[in-house]
Every structure is written in structure tokens, then in C-alpha cells.
Design a protein around this motif. Structure first.
Motif, short mmCIF file in Angstrom:
data_model
loop_
_atom_site.label_atom_id
_atom_site.label_comp_id
_atom_site.label_asym_id
_atom_site.label_seq_id
_atom_site.Cartn_x
_atom_site.Cartn_y
_atom_site.Cartn_z
N ARG A 192 -16.02 -9.68 0.15
CA ARG A 192 -15.15 -9.41 1.30
C ARG A 192 -13.95 -8.59 0.85
NH1 ARG A 192 -17.09 -12.81 5.30
NH2 ARG A 192 -18.25 -14.60 4.52
N THR A 193 -13.57 -7.67 1.69
CA THR A 193 -12.41 -6.83 1.39
C THR A 193 -11.12 -7.61 1.63
OG1 THR A 193 -12.29 -5.98 3.66
CG2 THR A 193 -13.71 -4.79 2.10
N GLU A 194 -10.05 -7.09 1.11
CA GLU A 194 -8.75 -7.73 1.27
C GLU A 194 -8.36 -7.76 2.75
OE1 GLU A 194 -5.55 -9.88 0.14
OE2 GLU A 194 -7.18 -9.18 -1.17
N GLU A 195 -8.76 -6.73 3.49
CA GLU A 195 -8.46 -6.70 4.93
C GLU A 195 -9.20 -7.81 5.67
OE1 GLU A 195 -9.29 -4.13 3.12
OE2 GLU A 195 -7.45 -2.89 3.16
N GLN A 196 -10.46 -8.07 5.28
CA GLN A 196 -11.24 -9.13 5.91
C GLN A 196 -10.64 -10.51 5.63
OE1 GLN A 196 -15.08 -8.11 4.17
NE2 GLN A 196 -15.86 -7.51 6.18
N VAL A 197 -10.22 -10.69 4.39
CA VAL A 197 -9.61 -11.97 4.02
C VAL A 197 -8.32 -12.19 4.80
CG1 VAL A 197 -8.59 -13.31 2.13
CG2 VAL A 197 -10.66 -11.97 1.72
N GLN A 198 -7.51 -11.16 4.90
CA GLN A 198 -6.24 -11.27 5.64
C GLN A 198 -6.50 -11.55 7.11
OE1 GLN A 198 -3.16 -11.46 4.50
NE2 GLN A 198 -3.95 -11.28 2.40
N LYS A 217 -7.36 -15.24 7.53
CA LYS A 217 -6.15 -16.06 7.43
C LYS A 217 -5.30 -15.97 8.69
CE LYS A 217 -5.75 -15.99 2.37
NZ LYS A 217 -4.90 -15.61 1.21
N ASN A 226 -5.82 -20.42 1.04
CA ASN A 226 -6.29 -19.75 -0.16
C ASN A 226 -7.78 -19.43 0.01
OD1 ASN A 226 -6.31 -18.89 -3.03
ND2 ASN A 226 -7.59 -20.70 -3.29
N TYR A 227 -8.17 -18.21 -0.33
CA TYR A 227 -9.58 -17.82 -0.24
C TYR A 227 -10.22 -17.88 -1.62
CZ TYR A 227 -13.78 -15.00 0.27
OH TYR A 227 -15.07 -14.56 0.24
N LYS A 234 -13.08 -16.82 -3.81
CA LYS A 234 -14.13 -15.79 -3.83
C LYS A 234 -15.45 -16.33 -4.34
CE LYS A 234 -10.91 -11.94 -4.60
NZ LYS A 234 -10.52 -10.84 -5.51
N ASP A 257 -16.87 -18.51 -1.66
CA ASP A 257 -16.75 -17.86 -0.34
C ASP A 257 -16.26 -18.87 0.69
OD1 ASP A 257 -16.87 -15.82 1.53
OD2 ASP A 257 -18.92 -16.32 2.13
#
Length: 289
Positions: A132-138, A141, A164-165, A167, A170
């Protein structure tokens, strides 16, 4: 044994605390509720903690069974290993060579049988890890925080949310902190499970690949796991002694798996689940040696 006074935010939390402190399940405790916990005005003004008195039940039978177990272990260690009797070697008689042109029975038996070729089965490819990209994680959240903030705002409950994600797993891990988290835990974690389920629906609504969501507060998940594992061992002990099945209270799938896993290697008892959700429960039965 004298009663010990234990204080917590709710009666359920006080019982869980007592189970951890006495290192046993609630079935083996004598509990007296002195005072029910109250949240007070706006969740904290005029709130009162829950107070219970607890002591461990006297069980003389357990002491006798422990003696029997110790005796059985000694017997198993002292049991002599029987040596296998060696059979005397038989003398081999010389085999006469067959005449040329004759086929013996041994020769026909020793003919190689060609194995039938098995149909090649396609190998199942292992599931690729989700990246997952940083944008997807954000985005995950933000969706979770927006939903939970709205819920806690409607409840007028001040809660600090930490996310907290992970990785590797997942998994989006969400932790709550505040003055009265017993309200969010609920009876046997039912409120916490509901919040986890709803948050998972919200987060996965915009996700192409499913992401796990884990909601926790005050390390409740770990404490609950320890309590259930301790309960499983005590129930197994009881079933082995009485040889009568014990039906546990209804649990969610996660908690049932903890019971099954805790008793998986037990050679005296076995477990299975029966019933329909939300009343599905674990049954512990005696299977003998």
C-alpha cells in the motif's frame, strides 16, 4: 483465605483484574460486588469506581488430582522399556541355478511395473503481499479517525485515538486512551468488537484489497487472551477429573479459537464448537488417554 478488595472502572474489569492477579478463571473465585461503577456526568464528573471483594475458592479435590498426576508421571518415567526379542537368524539354503531357457517364479515377480503417469496438477501460487502506498495508508487513517471521532462525539466521551499501520500483517491497529474506557470495552469486550467491526466496514469501503482492522484499549485483547487460556486449562482439569463435558458460555470466533488452540495438544480432552451465532459456544469433552 481472606477476601481481597479490587477496584476498577467497571465490575467486568475488576473481575478480569482479579483473574489475572489470582492466576485463575472466574469460576474458581468467590466474588462479592461491593459497589457498581458509575460513569457520572459527561463520563467523568462524579464518577465512582467499581469495587469487588474476591478470594480463591478452596478446592481440596485439585490437590488430590495433582498428587495423582505426579504419581502417573513417575510411573511413566519408571516404566521399564521392554526389549524386543531377537529372532535367531535362519540359515540360507543354497539356491539351485535354473536351467537355461526356464523362467522362474521369482523372475516373473521381479519384473518392473511401470508407474502410471499422474496428471500434472497446477501449483497454487502463494498470495502476494499487499503493498500500500503512503497515500492509501493516510486515507485509511483519516476514514477511521473521522468515523470514530463522530461516534465518540455523539457519546460525549473524550477519547485519544492512536493509529499505526503494520505493513507485515497488513493491519491497521487503533488504540483508545481516556478516563473511562470500560464503556468502550463493554461486557466481555462486546462494545469493542462492535466498534472494530464498524470501523473495518468504513475503512475497507474505499479499499480494493481488504485490510485488517484491530481495535484495542488498555491492552484488553492481551489480558482477555490470558484469562481465556487460563480458563481453558482449568476447564480441562475439571473435565479430566469428572469425565463429564463442560459447555462454555457463548463466545465470538476469535475467543473460541483461543480456547481450541489452548487445548489442542491436551491428550485427555478435546474441544468442538456447536450452536449458531451469536450463541455458538465451545464444548470440552473427555477423550481419555
Amino acid at each position: 483465605m481472606e477476601f481481597k478488595e479490587i477496584t476498577a472502572k467497571t465490575v467486568d474489569e475488576a473481575i478480569t483484574k482479579a483473574c489475572l492477579e489470582f492466576e485463575t478463571s472466574s469460576d474458581n473465585l468467590e466474588i462479592q460486588v461491593v459497589q457498581e461503577g458509575t460513569s457520572g456526568f459527561l463520563g467523568f464528573i462524579g464518577s465512582k469506581p467499581a469495587v469487588i471483594k474476591v478470594r480463591k475458592k478452596v478446592q481440596e479435590e485439585e490437590f488430590d488430582i495433582l498428587k495423582e498426576l505426579a504419581k502417573e508421571e513417575k510411573k511413566e518415567k519408571k516404566a521399564p522399556v521392554k526389549e524386543e526379542k531377537k529372532e535367531p537368524k535362519k540359515e540360507m539354503k543354497p539356491v539351485k541355478e535354473p536351467k537355461k531357457g526356464t523362467v522362474t517364479k521369482t523372475q516373473t515377480e521381479n519384473k518392473e511395473v511401470k508407474p502410471v503417469a499422474k496428471e500434472a496438477q497446477p501449483k497454487s501460487e502463494p498470495r502476494k503481499p499487499v503493498v500500500r502506498t503512503e497515500e492509501q495508508v493516510q486515507q485509511m487513517k483519516q476514514d477511521a479517525e473521522k468515523f470514530l471521532t463522530g461516534v465518540f462525539g455523539a457519546m460525549e466521551l473524550p477519547v485519544e485515538i492512536t493509529m499505526n499501520y503494520d505493513k507485515t500483517a497488513d493491519c491497521l491497529e487503533i488504540d483508545f486512551a481516556g478516563e473511562d474506557m470500560g464503556i468502550l470495552i463493554g461486557k466481555r469486550g462486546q462494545t469493542l468488537d462492535s466498534l472494530q467491526y464498524l470501523t473495518s466496514l468504513v475503512v475497507n469501503k474505499e479499499q480494493q484489497d481488504y485490510v485488517r482492522v484491530k481495535v484495542d484499549t488498555e491492552n484488553y485483547r492481551s489480558r482477555r487472551k490470558d484469562t481465556l487460556e487460563n480458563l481453558a486449562k482449568n476447564i480441562a482439569f475439571k473435565v479430566r477429573k469428572t469425565r463429564k463435558p463442560v459447555v462454555l458460555e457463548p463466545m465470538n470466533p476469535y475467543e473460541r479459537r483461543i480456547i481450541h488452540s489452548a487445548l489442542q495438544g491436551n491428550k485427555y480432552v478435546e474441544t468442538y464448537s456447536e450452536g449458531n451465532e451469536p450463541y455458538r459456544h465451545v464444548v470440552v469433552v473427555y477423550k481419555g488417554k
